[in-house]
Design a protein around this motif. Structure first.
Motif, mmCIF file in Angstrom:
data_model
loop_
_atom_site.group_PDB
_atom_site.id
_atom_site.type_symbol
_atom_site.label_atom_id
_atom_site.label_comp_id
_atom_site.label_asym_id
_atom_site.label_seq_id
_atom_site.Cartn_x
_atom_site.Cartn_y
_atom_site.Cartn_z
ATOM 1 N N LYS A 110 0.835 -1.210 0.000
ATOM 2 C CA LYS A 110 0.000 0.000 0.000
ATOM 3 C C LYS A 110 0.864 1.252 0.000
ATOM 4 O O LYS A 110 0.611 2.208 -0.747
ATOM 5 C CB LYS A 110 -0.929 0.004 1.208
ATOM 6 C CG LYS A 110 -2.022 -1.057 1.166
ATOM 7 C CD LYS A 110 -2.830 -1.044 2.461
ATOM 8 C CE LYS A 110 -3.891 -2.137 2.468
ATOM 9 N NZ LYS A 110 -4.630 -2.187 3.763
ATOM 10 N N GLN A 111 1.895 1.255 0.831
ATOM 11 C CA GLN A 111 2.730 2.448 0.950
ATOM 12 C C GLN A 111 3.580 2.666 -0.297
ATOM 13 O O GLN A 111 3.767 3.812 -0.730
ATOM 14 C CB GLN A 111 3.608 2.351 2.192
ATOM 15 C CG GLN A 111 2.826 2.463 3.487
ATOM 16 C CD GLN A 111 3.690 2.267 4.715
ATOM 17 O OE1 GLN A 111 4.696 1.572 4.677
ATOM 18 N NE2 GLN A 111 3.308 2.883 5.814
ATOM 19 N N ARG A 112 4.097 1.586 -0.866
ATOM 20 C CA ARG A 112 4.907 1.754 -2.080
ATOM 21 C C ARG A 112 4.059 2.282 -3.229
ATOM 22 O O ARG A 112 4.488 3.168 -3.974
ATOM 23 C CB ARG A 112 5.565 0.419 -2.457
ATOM 24 C CG ARG A 112 6.654 0.004 -1.482
ATOM 25 C CD ARG A 112 7.273 -1.348 -1.805
ATOM 26 N NE ARG A 112 8.226 -1.723 -0.756
ATOM 27 C CZ ARG A 112 8.874 -2.872 -0.700
ATOM 28 N NH1 ARG A 112 8.673 -3.805 -1.630
ATOM 29 N NH2 ARG A 112 9.718 -3.110 0.285
ATOM 30 N N THR A 113 2.851 1.750 -3.379
ATOM 31 C CA THR A 113 1.969 2.220 -4.441
ATOM 32 C C THR A 113 1.541 3.658 -4.202
ATOM 33 O O THR A 113 1.611 4.504 -5.104
ATOM 34 C CB THR A 113 0.725 1.315 -4.546
ATOM 35 O OG1 THR A 113 1.127 -0.026 -4.816
ATOM 36 C CG2 THR A 113 -0.194 1.786 -5.660
ATOM 37 N N GLN A 114 1.116 3.955 -2.974
ATOM 38 C CA GLN A 114 0.624 5.292 -2.666
ATOM 39 C C GLN A 114 1.722 6.337 -2.797
ATOM 40 O O GLN A 114 1.480 7.452 -3.289
ATOM 41 C CB GLN A 114 0.039 5.327 -1.258
ATOM 42 C CG GLN A 114 -0.767 6.597 -0.953
ATOM 43 C CD GLN A 114 -2.002 6.716 -1.816
ATOM 44 O OE1 GLN A 114 -2.789 5.777 -1.912
ATOM 45 N NE2 GLN A 114 -2.173 7.861 -2.461
ATOM 46 N N GLY A 115 2.933 5.974 -2.361
ATOM 47 C CA GLY A 115 4.039 6.914 -2.484
ATOM 48 C C GLY A 115 4.291 7.305 -3.927
ATOM 49 O O GLY A 115 4.532 8.483 -4.235
ATOM 50 N N MET A 116 4.244 6.328 -4.833
ATOM 51 C CA MET A 116 4.449 6.607 -6.252
ATOM 52 C C MET A 116 3.305 7.434 -6.830
ATOM 53 O O MET A 116 3.525 8.447 -7.496
ATOM 54 C CB MET A 116 4.584 5.298 -7.032
ATOM 55 C CG MET A 116 4.830 5.501 -8.526
ATOM 56 S SD MET A 116 4.632 3.995 -9.503
ATOM 57 C CE MET A 116 2.830 3.911 -9.609
ATOM 58 N N THR A 117 2.079 7.006 -6.583
ATOM 59 C CA THR A 117 0.937 7.693 -7.185
ATOM 60 C C THR A 117 0.779 9.112 -6.632
ATOM 61 O O THR A 117 0.312 9.999 -7.354
ATOM 62 C CB THR A 117 -0.366 6.891 -6.996
ATOM 63 O OG1 THR A 117 -0.580 6.629 -5.600
ATOM 64 C CG2 THR A 117 -0.282 5.561 -7.740
ATOM 65 N N ASP A 118 1.180 9.340 -5.384
ATOM 66 C CA ASP A 118 1.120 10.689 -4.827
ATOM 67 C C ASP A 118 2.015 11.643 -5.615
ATOM 68 O O ASP A 118 1.623 12.783 -5.912
ATOM 69 C CB ASP A 118 1.539 10.690 -3.356
ATOM 70 C CG ASP A 118 0.444 10.194 -2.426
ATOM 71 O OD1 ASP A 118 -0.700 10.020 -2.880
ATOM 72 O OD2 ASP A 118 0.756 9.955 -1.235
#
Length: 280
Positions: A110-118
């Motif tokens: 979740k954090q890796r995906t969210q960090g990128m998409t942010d």
């Protein structure tokens, strides 16, 4: 230290067993945060210092501390890399199409995906990145990644396949599975970049002889496990860790970015030497 295989239920059973010993501290790697929540709460209720490492239990309170790789930071770095790598295409108005292969449903993914998409969402090019379908949950499996890639290639419109620009993943094992399928696949004529996390020497070796697509991967020190134990010992003794009082906070392990321009420096670094001295 107790290994529990791949099931959260087994981990809960063994955690109960450890509690019966009356330990001074417990260091926990939660396979599935929500499933381990009640067991972790029992540790806290017993007034035993609890250190959670690598995967978090979301919105959990009362542990002594947490320690992990900076997964959100990794995602941020990945997003920044994509904006630089595809800069000319983005300036020209080109749409960047991509597939996403996540690890699992844990906070790590979740954090890796969210960090990128942010990062992408905050850029002027946010509307030019197009995810072709929902992310594939690989469970960190080489074989599942291979199967998902094969199925997508066999069922997607050939025009969509030929225009694929990017594959985003969360682990080098996932990359290894994907590469067994796409290596030398002429249908993927526009595929230019794969992203990953791990910095594994075996995965990097593949890209010594593959010029397209390129790989960018992210590495944080395998000493995280050792540091989690040190944090647990310090919590049990009521001591400081890394010059700080332990008060339930999150400690992050620094990240290194590795691509074709930095891979040789990484291979001669102390981090690399330490990693494979541990492995051997």
């Amino acid at each position: 230290m107790m290994g529990v295989g791949g099931e959260a239920a087994k981990q809960i059973e063994q955690l109960d067993e450890v509690l019966a010993w009356g330990p001074d501290a417990i260091v926990l790697w939660p396979l599935e945060g929500d499933q381990l929540r009640n067991a972790a709460q029992r540790v806290v209720d017993e007034k035993i210092p609890l250190v959670i490492y690598d995967r978090l239990i979301e919105n959990f309170k009362g542990m002594a501390g947490e320690i992990m790789g900076d997964n959100e930071g990794i995602g941020n770095m990945m997003g920044e890399y994509l904006l630089k790598f595809f800069a000319e295409d983005l300036k020209a108005g080109k749409e960047i199409t991509y597939l996403l292969f996540i690890g699992d449903s844990s906070t790590v993914s979740k954090q890796r995906t969210q960090g990128m998409t942010d990062v992408l969402a905050a850029s002027e090019y946010k509307d030019q990145f197009k995810l072709l379908q929902d992310g594939f949950q690989t469970d960190w499996s080489n074989a599942k990644s291979k199967e998902f890639m094969e199925n997508w290639l066999n069922t997607a419109d050939p025009a969509v396949v030929s225009e694929l620009d990017l594959i985003v993943t969360h682990d080098d094992e996932i990359i290894d599975g994907i590469m067994t399928v796409i290596r030398d696949d002429e249908a993927l004529k526009d595929l230019r970049l794969l992203t990953s996390v791990g910095g594994r020497r075996e995965t990097l070796a593949t890209f010594d002889v593959v010029t397209k697509p390129e790989l960018v991967t992210y590495f944080f020190s395998p000493s995280m496990i050792r540091e989690a134990i040190r944090l647990g010992v310090a919590a049990a003794k009521g001591e400081q860790y890394a010059g700080q009082a332990i008060e339930g906070q999150l400690f992050l392990i620094p990240t290194i970015e590795i691509d074709k321009t930095t891979v040789e420096a990484y291979r001669t670094s102390q981090d690399y030497i330490d990693r494979y001295s541990i492995a051997n």
